[in-house]
Design a protein around this motif. Structure first.
Motif, short mmCIF file in Angstrom:
data_model
loop_
_atom_site.label_atom_id
_atom_site.label_comp_id
_atom_site.label_asym_id
_atom_site.label_seq_id
_atom_site.Cartn_x
_atom_site.Cartn_y
_atom_site.Cartn_z
N SER A 24 0.83 -1.21 0.00
CA SER A 24 0.00 0.00 0.00
C SER A 24 0.86 1.25 0.00
CB SER A 24 -0.93 0.00 1.21
OG SER A 24 -1.76 -1.14 1.20
N GLY A 25 1.89 1.27 0.85
CA GLY A 25 2.78 2.42 0.89
C GLY A 25 3.50 2.62 -0.43
N GLY A 26 3.96 1.52 -1.04
CA GLY A 26 4.63 1.63 -2.33
C GLY A 26 3.71 2.18 -3.41
N LEU A 27 2.46 1.73 -3.41
CA LEU A 27 1.50 2.25 -4.39
C LEU A 27 1.25 3.74 -4.18
CD1 LEU A 27 -1.12 -0.67 -4.54
CD2 LEU A 27 0.53 -0.01 -6.30
N LEU A 28 1.12 4.17 -2.92
CA LEU A 28 0.91 5.59 -2.64
C LEU A 28 2.10 6.43 -3.11
CD1 LEU A 28 -0.73 5.52 0.92
CD2 LEU A 28 -1.80 6.22 -1.23
N VAL A 29 3.31 5.94 -2.84
CA VAL A 29 4.50 6.68 -3.27
C VAL A 29 4.56 6.73 -4.79
CG1 VAL A 29 7.02 6.62 -3.30
CG2 VAL A 29 5.81 6.19 -1.18
N ALA A 30 4.26 5.59 -5.44
CA ALA A 30 4.30 5.56 -6.90
C ALA A 30 3.26 6.50 -7.50
CB ALA A 30 4.07 4.13 -7.40
N LEU A 31 2.05 6.51 -6.96
CA LEU A 31 1.02 7.40 -7.46
C LEU A 31 1.38 8.87 -7.23
CD1 LEU A 31 -2.21 5.48 -6.33
CD2 LEU A 31 -1.33 5.74 -8.66
N THR A 32 1.95 9.15 -6.08
CA THR A 32 2.37 10.52 -5.80
C THR A 32 3.45 10.97 -6.77
OG1 THR A 32 1.85 10.23 -3.45
CG2 THR A 32 3.32 12.04 -4.03
N ARG A 132 10.09 20.66 -0.14
CA ARG A 132 9.50 20.56 1.20
C ARG A 132 8.11 19.93 1.14
NH1 ARG A 132 12.00 25.69 1.78
NH2 ARG A 132 10.03 26.74 1.20
N TYR A 133 7.35 20.29 0.11
CA TYR A 133 6.01 19.71 -0.05
C TYR A 133 6.09 18.20 -0.25
CZ TYR A 133 1.66 18.39 -2.35
OH TYR A 133 0.50 17.75 -2.70
N LEU A 134 7.01 17.78 -1.14
CA LEU A 134 7.16 16.35 -1.38
C LEU A 134 7.65 15.63 -0.13
CD1 LEU A 134 8.64 16.22 -4.99
CD2 LEU A 134 6.35 15.56 -4.25
N SER A 135 8.57 16.24 0.61
CA SER A 135 9.07 15.61 1.84
C SER A 135 7.94 15.43 2.84
CB SER A 135 10.18 16.46 2.45
OG SER A 135 11.28 16.57 1.58
N THR A 136 7.12 16.50 2.99
CA THR A 136 5.97 16.39 3.90
C THR A 136 5.01 15.30 3.44
OG1 THR A 136 6.17 18.75 4.39
CG2 THR A 136 4.10 17.66 4.97
N LEU A 137 4.80 15.21 2.12
CA LEU A 137 3.89 14.22 1.57
C LEU A 137 4.41 12.80 1.82
CD1 LEU A 137 1.22 14.12 0.03
CD2 LEU A 137 2.54 14.01 -2.10
N TYR A 138 5.71 12.60 1.60
CA TYR A 138 6.29 11.26 1.82
C TYR A 138 6.27 10.89 3.30
CZ TYR A 138 7.92 11.26 -3.02
OH TYR A 138 7.97 11.27 -4.38
N ILE A 139 6.52 11.84 4.19
CA ILE A 139 6.45 11.56 5.62
C ILE A 139 5.03 11.19 6.02
CG2 ILE A 139 6.63 12.60 7.92
CD1 ILE A 139 8.99 14.24 6.84
N GLY A 140 4.05 11.89 5.44
CA GLY A 140 2.66 11.55 5.72
C GLY A 140 2.32 10.14 5.24
#
Length: 439
Positions: A24-32, A132-140
């Motif tokens: 699930s995490g991998g799919l979210l990262v890939a979609l992002t 910074r936006y991407l970092s915040t998104l990946y941390i989330g």
């Protein structure tokens, strides 16, 4: 086993939870990442269209094309160093050179003719705010994945407990049956297959309990019934010895031997039967183990000499010892052990009795020079009616001697073991506490 069962189920569910969380995490990262790439590509195409419009206007004014690239690098940080102008024939005009495919391409047309091709090369450039936006998104996303994993892990723990409970209950019931507790109870709120198995186990335990009770009752009754005629035979033998004219000595000797054998068999059977019921009577009082050993040697020396076997003692303490044992039972114990050794020891063999101190207990040792035994089967020698194939006897022994010895030892809260003797045969070691508990 219970821990392994629960751990096996829980580890499987935990692995599935980890796999689900990672996927699930991998799919979210890939979609992002894919969404950000599409957004960047769309933005670059819009900026490239604006650049082409600027180039067309400048070309109408007669300006050189290479000047527009330098102006673009100065004013647009996103396209800086990424836009090249190439002639329709493929010759470089301005901007960086690149051999790879272009990320976007637009034709520069003037009066209906293509005068150049504008291409975006190189990866997109992100600003600090975008990073910074991407970092915040990946941390989330990582936090969501971690929360999902913890949630699945907690759910897996409860599922593992629920799924393992019927198996644990089934294991408990089977263990109670094996340990002799035949009055089994269980929770019937389990799957139908497990419930049917539990009920079958309860029926088996009930049937086995009835058979075991009947067996023990019959054994005690047989032992009691056997003792009466054997005692009468001893009295009849005394009367038979007084008959005149006297019977042949060989006949009297054979009758005496058979009479003693029956008496010992009745005593052994009674001891084993009572011990099986947990009612073997023992009366503890102070005795000297050395005296008991000497009495045992004296009682069996004549028979041993008749078979050409030396019966002797070794490692006996040189001082008086007082312990609280049942002297009569210990003499019966020595008699069973010596009788077992005499049955197998060949002529010119040896039987050695020893006594050693062992903290708050005493170790009684009897060695013989008969054929050895298989160590893996040593403890089976103490089972009733068990005969080792390595120590075959043709004298129709009852098979109760060592079982009787174990019953007496257990009544004294001790232990008995069999092993190979250093003089070639069987070693029986008996460890008895000096003051056994009376309750």
């Amino acid at each position: 086993m219970i821990v392994r069962l629960f751990a096996g189920i829980f580890s499987t569910l935990a692995a599935q939870a980890l796999l689900a969380s990672v996927v699930s995490g991998g799919l979210l990262v890939a979609l992002t990442y894919q969404g950000k790439a599409l957004e960047t590509a769309s933005r670059d195409r819009e900026r490239l269209d604006g650049f082409v419009a600027t180039v067309v206007e400048g070309a109408r004014a007669g300006r050189h094309l290479d000047a527009f690239v330098n102006e673009l690098d100065a004013r647009d940080s996103r396209l800086r160093g990424r836009v090249s102008l190439i002639s329709p024939g493929g010759q470089w005009i301005a901007g960086p050179t690149a051999t790879g495919p272009a990320r976007a391409e637009r034709a520069v047309e003037l009066n209906g003719h293509v005068i150049a091709l504008a291409r975006i090369i190189g990866p997109p450039i992100l600003t600090d705010s975008e990073r910074r936006y991407l970092s915040t998104l990946y941390i989330g996303i990582a936090a969501v994945v971690l929360g999902l994993f913890v949630g699945l892990l907690v759910a897996g723990y409860f599922f593992a407990r629920r799924w393992s409970r019927p198996q644990i209950e089934l294991f408990r019931i089977s263990r109670e049956v094996v340990h002799g507790d035949h009055d089994v109870t269980f929770d019937e709120n389990v799957p139908a297959e497990t419930l049917a198995t539990m009920r079958n186990l309860r029926r088996i335990a009930s049937q086995f309990s009835r058979l075991e009770t009947a067996r023990r009752t019959w054994l005690v009754s047989i032992a009691d019934e056997l003792k009466r005629p054997t005692e009468n035979m001893g009295e009849h033998f005394i009367q038979l010895c007084a008959v005149q004219p006297a019977l042949p000595a060989a006949l009297l000797g054979a009758i005496e031997e058979d009479t003693h054998r029956l008496i010992h068999m009745a005593e052994d059977l009674s001891a084993v039967a009572l011990a099986d019921l947990g009612r073997l009577p023992v009366r503890f009082h102070p005795v000297d183990p050395r005296a008991l050993i000497h009495n045992a040697v004296y009682a069996h020396r004549k028979r041993a000499e008749g078979q050409g076997v030396r019966l002797e003692t070794s490692t006996l303490p040189g001082y008086t010892i007082l312990v609280k044992w049942d002297g009569n039972r210990i003499e019966q114990l020595f008699g069973a052990l010596i009788d077992n050794s005499l049955r197998y020891t060949p002529r010119s063999g040896r039987i050695v009795l020893g006594l050693e101190s062992s903290r708050d207990a005493w170790r009684l040792i009897i060695d013989d020079s008969a054929p050895g035994i298989d160590v893996m089967l040593a403890q089976r020698l103490f089972e009733p009616f068990y005969r080792s194939s390595d120590r075959t006897d043709e004298s129709a022994a009852s098979g109760l001697g060592l079982a009787t010895a174990r019953a007496i030892v257990e009544a004294h809260h001790g232990r008995i073991e069999a092993s190979n003797s250093p003089i070639g045969g069987l070693r029986v070691t008996v460890v008895l506490p000096a003051n056994p508990p009376t309750a």
